[in-house]
Design a protein around this motif. Structure first.
Motif, PDB file in Angstrom:
ATOM      1  N   THR A 162      -4.573  -7.447  -0.209  1.00  0.00           N
ATOM      2  CA  THR A 162      -3.814  -6.459  -0.977  1.00  0.00           C
ATOM      3  C   THR A 162      -2.713  -7.145  -1.771  1.00  0.00           C
ATOM      4  N   SER A 163      -2.599  -6.797  -3.039  1.00  0.00           N
ATOM      5  CA  SER A 163      -1.519  -7.336  -3.862  1.00  0.00           C
ATOM      6  C   SER A 163      -0.179  -6.755  -3.407  1.00  0.00           C
ATOM      7  N   PRO A 164       0.848  -7.591  -3.211  1.00  0.00           N
ATOM      8  CA  PRO A 164       2.169  -7.084  -2.815  1.00  0.00           C
ATOM      9  C   PRO A 164       2.708  -6.020  -3.764  1.00  0.00           C
ATOM     10  N   GLU A 165       2.317  -6.085  -5.006  1.00  0.00           N
ATOM     11  CA  GLU A 165       2.758  -5.106  -6.006  1.00  0.00           C
ATOM     12  C   GLU A 165       2.354  -3.692  -5.603  1.00  0.00           C
ATOM     13  N   PHE A 166       1.140  -3.557  -5.049  1.00  0.00           N
ATOM     14  CA  PHE A 166       0.654  -2.227  -4.700  1.00  0.00           C
ATOM     15  C   PHE A 166       1.190  -1.764  -3.348  1.00  0.00           C
ATOM     16  N   VAL A 167       1.525  -2.706  -2.495  1.00  0.00           N
ATOM     17  CA  VAL A 167       2.203  -2.339  -1.242  1.00  0.00           C
ATOM     18  C   VAL A 167       3.544  -1.699  -1.579  1.00  0.00           C
ATOM     19  N   GLU A 168       4.297  -2.318  -2.471  1.00  0.00           N
ATOM     20  CA  GLU A 168       5.600  -1.789  -2.864  1.00  0.00           C
ATOM     21  C   GLU A 168       5.463  -0.466  -3.594  1.00  0.00           C
TER      22      GLU A 168
END
Length: 302
Positions: A162-168
């Motif tokens: 998972t890209s950290p961008e989408f976690v945030e």
């Protein structure tokens, strides 16, 4: 995508959790599409959503006006292509089978816009089990709800891809829609609360399936000692015995553990009779007036 650009929410699966997730998003000005494979499932879902709205209104948590506005933002469909075409974020709540979940997400991948974020509400599976099948693993993670009638806590759990961008982004979306996100550092079966919760369920089922004590007495022990208003079997009725069976059966088949197998067989008897808990008004208890809520259920316990 910015968090304020997430306006259209697609709920895949109109069961207990799909209903609650959809209503919560609609309360916070999202346009919600509730998708399922049968029209009658969607009709029942809207009936239950109306009951959720009525309960929250009676409790003073929302006004009648706000409830009506939220319900008006929810539409239903059995047409997956129609459901998917404008989705900014997907919340999936289909049965606990990684193959089925992967298949559903594969279909959605071909139908949703490129921007669409995929999330799973799985209770006990790991998103990495079917991340590749989604077709967009970098935009996929677990976004797990508990019972919104009781708490606003949600789990945000990425898989390694998972890209950290989408976690945030999902964390911000949770906060925008009135929720309290718990972001996990790594994958964990059952997240945080469900990891502990499933241990309680397994212990209770093991006691009952081995006829160590009755369902009622197992709940009495828990409620009487822990000073709780509900025991593990009452909680299972709330979750839905079909959901509890799917989870128990999955791990029984994958581990071959004879304890889990016996527990699966015990709960399957209820499922086969259509006694699924609160949603069918009968499970381990009968609703709307379960015996554990009676003043004399804990009679003699101090």
């Amino acid at each position: 995508m910015r968090v304020d650009e997430i306006k259209n929410v697609l709920i895949v699966g109109s069961g207990t959790m799909g209903q609650q997730i959809g209503f919560q998003c609609a309360l916070y000005d999202c346009n919600v599409v509730l998708y399922d494979i049968k029209k009658e499932m969607l009709e029942k879902a809207m009936e239950r959503i109306n009951r959720i709205a009525s309960r929250m209104t009676r409790e003073g948590r929302i006004t009648q006006e706000k409830a009506a506005e939220a319900i008006n933002r929810i539409r239903t469909t059995v047409d997956m292509a129609q459901a998917a075409k404008d989705a900014d974020i997907v919340s999936e709540s289909v049965p606990e089978d990684p193959e089925l979940k992967g298949k559903v997400f594969g279909q959605l991948n071909a139908l949703c816009p490129e921007r669409t974020i995929f999330t799973t509400n799985t209770s006990t599976l790991l998103p990495s089990m079917f991340a590749q099948a989604t077709g967009r693993p970098e935009k996929f993670l677990a976004y797990h709800f508990h019972d919104i009638r009781m708490t606003n806590v949600v789990d945000v759990m990425p898989h390694p891809g998972t890209s950290p961008e989408f976690v945030e982004l999902v964390k911000e979306f949770a906060e925008r829609t009135g929720l309290a996100p718990i972001v996990l550092h790594k994958e964990s079966v059952g997240y945080v609360f469900n990891y502990m919760f499933s241990g309680l369920f397994e212990s209770a089922l093991t006691l009952a399936s081995n006829d160590i004590a009755s369902v009622e007495d197992i709940d009495r022990v828990w409620m009487g000692i822990m000073r709780m208003l509900i025991g593990p079997f009452g909680l299972m009725d709330s979750v839905g015995l079909d959901t509890v069976w799917h989870v128990t059966n999955f791990w029984a088949k994958n581990t071959g553990d004879p304890v889990k197998i016996k527990n699966t067989e015990f709960i399957k008897k209820y499922v086969d009779r259509g006694e699924l808990g609160q949603k069918t008004r009968k499970g381990f208890y009968t609703y709307p007036n379960p015996s554990f809520a009676s003043p004399d259920f804990l009679e003699g316990i101090k």
